[in-house]
Design an enzyme around this catalytic site. Structure first.
Site, mmCIF file in Angstrom:
data_model
loop_
_atom_site.group_PDB
_atom_site.id
_atom_site.type_symbol
_atom_site.label_atom_id
_atom_site.label_comp_id
_atom_site.label_asym_id
_atom_site.label_seq_id
_atom_site.Cartn_x
_atom_site.Cartn_y
_atom_site.Cartn_z
ATOM 1 N N GLU A 116 -4.778 -8.804 1.220
ATOM 2 C CA GLU A 116 -5.612 -8.456 2.470
ATOM 3 C C GLU A 116 -6.976 -8.220 2.057
ATOM 4 O OE1 GLU A 116 -4.189 -4.991 4.544
ATOM 5 O OE2 GLU A 116 -2.176 -5.393 4.049
ATOM 6 N N GLU A 123 0.641 -1.214 0.015
ATOM 7 C CA GLU A 123 -0.024 -0.100 -0.026
ATOM 8 C C GLU A 123 0.830 1.215 -0.107
ATOM 9 O OE1 GLU A 123 -2.906 -0.001 3.276
ATOM 10 O OE2 GLU A 123 -3.730 -1.986 2.434
#
Length: 947
Positions: free
Chosen positions: A622, A529
């Site tokens: 995720e 991220e």
């Protein structure tokens, strides 16, 4: 002169003469005499191994430790920006915005002396760092041999100075909830003496540190040797130029752990193992072997071996290279030699390296197979180097033979069989033990995950302790190994983005060289991220550079970075070998209950990525980020299948609880039910890594007054949340069970709506309350729980009957418990090793007169122990419990608490743990410690292993 002084001088002189004339037999005889006379030339008092050419000695014991209570000293690695805003309760998917600070102008900065440590991992020699003249810090008292450190604390490694607390409880603490409210911050020193005998003159002496948090700088005998700023990477320093042979040598290690440097609990200190390694001048380089396999079938496999030889002598050497392959049992014991690589004879120039490549065909290989087959067969390649017919180095490399392919439709294919990824994300801390690595604690975490049906681990978001990968190899987990949480765009003011420009290549190369022989690793992740995914070509350029480094070090595995923002039409995902999506697959903030939230809003993107990149595998790196506090239920219950937690739905701000109906999530998250449905609608997705497997220290969304996360399927103490059984029903569909929630002790809720949910892999379920049927429900497509949302509470008995293919599948009964009257104790193991590191995890339950757990009990329990063991920590799994972990008093949460007991070193025998609570009396459990010969042999073997 005393005879005690004269004798070593005579022996040393004679030994030097024997070595100089290459009288090996005489030298060995004298060495044996010296050992028998207890000649104190080695502070570790270990026998010197001369017939293998390499000695590896644990330096985990006997350190002195001091942490400043004030600002510390001026021996800084680099200047850092001043932090004015310590607020850390930022939504996890907020856009990273921190910019790197150009520093290093002060005369106090030691960065220029530390950077050359990275040179072995910078491929372009023109970019190598040159060490400046001078020896900074040489006059500082702590680095001097004569400094008196007796007032410092005695510690053994691995050591995490912060985990003992106390927790910071104030609102604007220097370390807030994001980093676990523990005192990680500050400057600290570790000191230890090592003795190096004169017999080692001519050898290379290395200090190997598997993890030091953070900005490690190392002095030996007053000389700054080097260091490594990134706290998760392992590194090695050459002590040889500064060694005083035959005398004590003083190691001094300075660590500097800044606050606001992480989004989770990073730990502190020398929190992994430290080793002293001795080699001859001709040696196998650091992490200098690489084994790959190809053309794999049941009948044969091609095994390729690279051996990187280093000659640190002042003269050229002809080197003979021999490598044998051995099969290993599950204790890493070599069972038998099964094959050998062809002999290689090479000339290695002085102060140079030489890469030896060889290949063999191995017949009838025993393949490394992942869960659930549970046949992770392992081998060891033992490489020996000879010069002048003298054995000068021995190096053991463990590996597994497996074929892994990535198909955009079929998913991950291992040894010809498609394996659905049933994975979880795991942070590196071990709960109440903090970041200090412990083999048994890590093993226990994986054992519980395996029981749930988990077969894969994503290591978020940093390199793990090397022993963790030994465990995943041994147990058969598939692993995505990850290194960075940020690049140049930081997420916290003082995180890795400050050193990324200097260290990204060295960190990446060293990370892969250390771990690439582990068969459990299936892919590398070089980012999570990162802020650069928001940019166009700028972020993609950095991604391409890192991906190229990864592929240069290991062309056999895919390289990726996880994306929670980058879209299919952006340049960032085009760089990735596989597409790792965080939450985007099932959509972010797209369900009705999330409509009013601010932040990233994304429709389900599995189809868009699949259409744009039809040749690339997609994995959800995720998913979920479902939140709950074990055993606590809050009313009313949402009628949605997924909803964000808030103080008005699913949350209890006063107690900092989140409802355990397993429907409530972080703002950007989704319930398991929503994730399962999205994946079932898109079967080309190869699986998921749930956020997260276990609760972890720090990042306590949504309540940053707490200490630890709410997102784990298993709580911080290792107790299963209700969600455990929802995943188990999906991941182990042949397991017969039914699980009822909530508990059935609701004094004061008589007649009020109290929904009942059932988790099971059955396709029908019928619920009974006090013998009355509340209806029979059938599972429908894209629903993963049975719900009775209109049940009115009355005390008594809930019972469920479940059916599969119209046949009875499993039953479960839940009764209203009575008043608590006693305690019950259960240990995970009755016997542990007396090595001073092995652990017993003892569960304490508050019970009624019939032996039922009382699910609302919160009694304070007091613990004591007698015998050859000690209480290390207690816990209850409550993220909001700010009682320090070493406390011997702990309240139960939902009727349960945990005690962690550690053996004392070399103290075999029985020990007794006692638990007592007011009005509940006391309970005892007797365990024992003993020496384990298999484990002793295992330790001797692993000390020589270098991957």
């Amino acid at each position: 002169m005393k005879s005690s002084t004269l004798k070593p001088l005579i022996l040393n002189t004679f030994l030097i003469q024997l070595i100089s004339t290459r009288n090996r037999i005489g030298a060995r005889v004298l060495l044996l005499v010296m050992i028998l006379l207890r000649f104190p030339c080695d502070a570790q008092k270990k026998a010197i191994i001369t017939n293998e050419g390499r000695e590896r000695i644990s330096l985990n014991h006997g350190w002195r430790f001091m942490r400043y209570q004030d600002k510390g000293d001026e021996l800084i690695y680099d200047e850092r920006p001043v932090v004015f805003d310590r607020k850390d309760d930022v939504v996890a998917d907020s856009k990273p915005s921190q910019k790197p600070l150009l520093a290093g102008t002060s005369e106090k900065v030691l960065k220029k002396w530390i950077l050359p440590t990275a040179n072995d991992f910078i491929k372009d020699e023109s970019k190598h760092y040159v060490r400046p003249a001078g020896d900074p810090g040489s006059n500082f008292p702590f680095v001097q041999l004569g400094f008196n450190d007796k007032s410092w604390e005695k510690v053994d490694l691995p050591h995490d100075w912060a985990v003992k607390g106390p927790f910071y409880k104030e609102a604007n603490a220097i370390v807030g909830g994001g980093m676990g409210r523990l005192p990680i911050q500050g400057i600290a020193w570790y000191r230890r003496k090592i003795g190096i005998p004169i017999a080692d003159r001519g050898k290379n002496i290395y200090l190997e540190i598997e993890g030091a948090m953070s900005y490690a700088m190392v002095w030996l005998n007053g000389h700054l040797v080097g260091g490594w700023p990134y706290g998760y990477n392992s590194f090695r320093l050459d002590l040889t130029p500064y060694i005083k042979f035959g005398l004590d040598n003083q190691i001094a290690i300075r660590l500097d752990n800044p606050p606001n440097s992480s989004r989770w609990y990073p730990g502190s200190g020398l929190y992994r193992n430290v080793w002293l390694t001795k080699t001859n001048a001709v040696q196998i380089a650091q992490w200098g072997t690489c084994i790959t396999t190809s053309d794999i079938s049941k009948s044969s496999a091609v095994v390729n071996l690279d051996v990187n030889i280093e000659n640190k002598a002042d003269y050229d050497e002809q080197v003979k290279v021999l490598t044998d392959i051995y099969s290993l049992d599950n204790q890493y014991q070599k069972v038998k030699k099964i094959s050998s690589f062809p002999l290689s004879i090479v000339n290695v120039n002085h102060h140079n390296k030489y890469l030896v490549k060889s290949e063999l065909l191995l017949n009838n290989p025993a393949l490394w197979q992942p869960l659930p087959t549970q046949k992770p067969n392992l081998y060891a390649a033992v490489t020996r180097l000879y010069t002048n017919n003298r054995l000068v180095d021995t190096y053991e490399t463990r590996f597994g033979i497996r074929d892994i392919r990535f198909d955009p439709v079929k998913g991950v294919i291992v040894n010809g069989k498609a394996v659905k990824i049933q994975g979880v994300n795991q942070h590196h801390d071990l709960g109440a033990l903090g970041a200090a690595f412990n083999y048994r604690a890590a093993e226990r975490q994986l054992e519980l995950l395996r029981e749930m049906g988990c077969n894969a681990i994503r290591l978020s978001h940093n390199p793990p302790a090397p022993e963790l990968l030994d465990i995943t190899d041994k147990m058969g987990f598939l692993v995505i190994n990850e290194i960075f949480d940020c690049w140049e765009q930081g997420k916290t003011p003082l995180d890795f983005h400050l050193i990324f420009p200097d260290w990204s290549e060295a960190d990446t190369r060293s990370f892969i060289r250390r771990d690439k022989n582990h068969p459990s690793i299936i892919a590398w992740s070089f980012g999570n991220e990162v802020g650069e995914q928001y940019t166009a070509t700028e972020g993609a350029t950095i991604a391409r550079r890192l991906s190229a480094i990864v592929k240069d070090e290991d062309p056999t595995r895919p390289a990726t970075a996880s994306m929670n923002y980058a879209k299919p039409d952006m340049p960032f995902p085009a760089v990735m070998d596989i597409l790792s999506l965080n939450y985007q697959g099932e959509g972010i903030r797209d369900a009705p209950a999330y409509a009013k939230l601010k932040g990233i809003r994304t429709a389900p993107l599995y189809p868009a990525f699949h259409d744009k990149f039809p040749g690339k595998l997609i994995i959800s790196s995720e998913t979920a980020s479902t939140l709950s506090t074990r055993g606590t239920y809050i009313f009313p219950v949402t009628s949605d299948f997924s909803a964000p937690v808030s103080d008005t739905t699913g949350g209890d701000a006063q107690n900092q609880y989140v409802s355990a109906y397993e429907l409530y999530t972080a703002q950007f998250g989704a319930s398991p039910d929503k994730v399962f449905a999205s994946q079932d609608k898109h079967p080309f997705v190869c699986g998921e890594f749930v956020w997260s497997g276990w609760d972890y220290l720090g990042e306590p969304t949504p309540y940053y007054g707490a200490r630890s996360s709410y997102s784990g399927i298993i709580d911080l103490a290792g107790f299963k949340k209700d969600r455990f059984y929802l995943y188990q029903a999906r991941w182990r569909p042949d397991l017969r069970f039914a699980h009822i929630l909530p508990h059935w002790n609701w004094l004061g809720r008589e007649g009020k709506i109290t929904p009942v949910h059932i988790f099971s892999s059955a396709d029908e379920a019928e619920l009974f309350l006090n013998g009355r049927s509340l209806g029979r429900k059938k599972r429908v497509e894209y629903q993963y729980r049975f719900r009775w949302d209109d049940v009115k509470y009355e005390p008594g008995e809930l019972k469920v009957l479940t059916y599969k293919h119209r046949l009875l599948w499993a039953t479960e009964t839940l009764k209203t418990a009575g008043q608590p009257v006693r305690l019950g104790l259960r240990a995970d193991r009755r016997k542990i090793k007396d090595d001073g590191a092995d652990l017993a995890f003892i569960t304490v339950k508050v019970l009624d007169k019939d032996g039922n757990i009382v699910p609302i009990a919160n009694n304070k329990i007091v613990f004591s122990i007698s015998g050859p063991a000690e209480i290390v920590a207690t816990d209850n799994g409550d993220p909001a419990d700010l009682v320090a972990f070493p406390s011997k008093e702990r309240k139960a949460l939902s009727g349960m608490a945990l005690v962690i007991v550690r053996s004392l070193k070399k103290a075999a025998g029985k020990f007794e743990l006692k638990a007592e609570a007011e009005n509940l009396g006391s309970a005892k459990i007797v365990l024992s410690t003993s020496a384990n010969l298999l484990d002793v042999r295992h330790q001797k073997i692993t000390k020589g292993i270098k991957r």
